[in-house]
Enzyme design. Structure first.
Site, PDB file in Angstrom:
ATOM      1  N   HIS A  56     156.890 -79.841  65.238  1.00 43.58           N
ATOM      2  CA  HIS A  56     156.793 -79.166  63.994  1.00 43.58           C
ATOM      3  C   HIS A  56     156.410 -78.499  63.677  1.00 43.58           C
ATOM      4  CE1 HIS A  56     153.383 -80.915  63.130  1.00 43.58           C
ATOM      5  NE2 HIS A  56     153.164 -82.287  63.869  1.00 43.58           N
TER       6      HIS A  56
HETATM    7  P1  TYD Z   1     152.695 -86.218  61.842  1.00 47.84           P
HETATM    8  O1  TYD Z   1     151.542 -84.709  61.281  1.00 47.84           O
HETATM    9  O2  TYD Z   1     153.804 -86.161  61.829  1.00 47.84           O
HETATM   10  O3  TYD Z   1     152.021 -86.112  63.169  1.00 47.84           O
HETATM   11  P2  TYD Z   1     151.554 -85.348  64.974  1.00 47.84           P
HETATM   12  O4  TYD Z   1     152.240 -84.001  64.368  1.00 47.84           O
HETATM   13  O5  TYD Z   1     150.742 -85.136  65.875  1.00 47.84           O
HETATM   14  O6  TYD Z   1     153.204 -86.187  65.672  1.00 47.84           O
HETATM   15  O7  TYD Z   1     151.619 -87.176  61.706  1.00 47.84           O
HETATM   16  C1  TYD Z   1     151.954 -88.287  62.094  1.00 47.84           C
HETATM   17  C2  TYD Z   1     151.933 -89.419  60.183  1.00 47.84           C
HETATM   18  O8  TYD Z   1     150.736 -89.268  59.897  1.00 47.84           O
HETATM   19  C3  TYD Z   1     153.032 -88.503  59.734  1.00 47.84           C
HETATM   20  O9  TYD Z   1     153.271 -89.583  58.610  1.00 47.84           O
HETATM   21  C4  TYD Z   1     151.848 -88.497  57.954  1.00 47.84           C
HETATM   22  C5  TYD Z   1     150.763 -88.970  58.195  1.00 47.84           C
HETATM   23  N1  TYD Z   1     149.661 -88.377  58.088  1.00 47.84           N
HETATM   24  C6  TYD Z   1     148.795 -87.738  57.095  1.00 47.84           C
HETATM   25  O10 TYD Z   1     148.953 -89.134  56.083  1.00 47.84           O
HETATM   26  N2  TYD Z   1     148.266 -87.809  56.637  1.00 47.84           N
HETATM   27  C7  TYD Z   1     147.696 -86.361  57.747  1.00 47.84           C
HETATM   28  O11 TYD Z   1     146.074 -85.585  57.156  1.00 47.84           O
HETATM   29  C8  TYD Z   1     147.971 -86.515  58.613  1.00 47.84           C
HETATM   30  C9  TYD Z   1     147.969 -84.667  60.155  1.00 47.84           C
HETATM   31  C10 TYD Z   1     149.066 -87.102  58.830  1.00 47.84           C
END
Ligand code: TYD
Length: 140
Positions: A56
């Site tokens: 993303h």
């Molecule tokens: P995500 O940023 O999509 O993970 P990655 O990019 O590392 O694969 O985040 C995974 C999940 O965690 C998503 O449901 C949102 C949650 N999240 C939070 O609640 N707070 C945060 O600061 C972050 C980074 C993620």
């Protein structure tokens, strides 16, 4: 095309490293080693072999990513070219400006990725659709 300051560019940033026979110490200070104010820190750990994270971009969030332990690769796509950065030391990290598509891959066993971010968590800051990302980049 919006203007980019030198400090806003995607790059590896070396952190201060205080060598000590008792163990080394490194430091991240906002607006000093990294070009933004820190609003949030999180870490990624216990990544099963072969898993990837990311996939993303963010509309506003800037990040600084450090491999505190172990190693992984960060693949950054600016909409035109892809660059892979291997992170495997705790005394440097990758500064990622906003609007960069990122993927984190090749996590070693027991790797620990520290991410410091310039914004509070907001789900609507994410661009999770790659074609939308390209549309936004082309309108920059
Ligand atoms: P995500 O940023 O999509 O993970 P990655 O990019 O590392 O694969 O985040 C995974 C999940 O965690 C998503 O449901 C949102 C949650 N999240 C939070 O609640 N707070 C945060 O600061 C972050 C980074 C993620």
């Amino acid at each position: 095309m919006s203007k980019i300051n030198a400090e806003d560019k995607l790059r590896i940033i070396n952190l201060p490293k205080i060598l000590d026979r008792r163990g080394n110490l490194s430091i991240i200070e906002e607006m000093k080693n990294i070009p933004f104010e820190i609003k949030r820190s999180f870490w990624i750990y216990d990544v099963p072999g072969g898993e990837t994270r990311g996939g993303h971009a963010y509309k506003e969030t800037q990040e600084f990513i450090v491999a505190l332990s172990g190693s992984f690769d960060v693949v950054i796509d600016d909409g035109k070219t892809k660059q892979t950065f291997s992170l495997n030391r705790s005394y440097y990290g990758l500064y990622v400006p906003k609007l960069m598509w990122r993927q984190m891959i090749n996590f070693s066993t027991n790797s620990l990725a520290l991410v410091v971010a310039s914004t509070e968590y907001k789900a609507d800051d994410y661009i999770r659709d790659y074609s939308e990302f390209l549309r936004v980049k082309n309108n920059e």
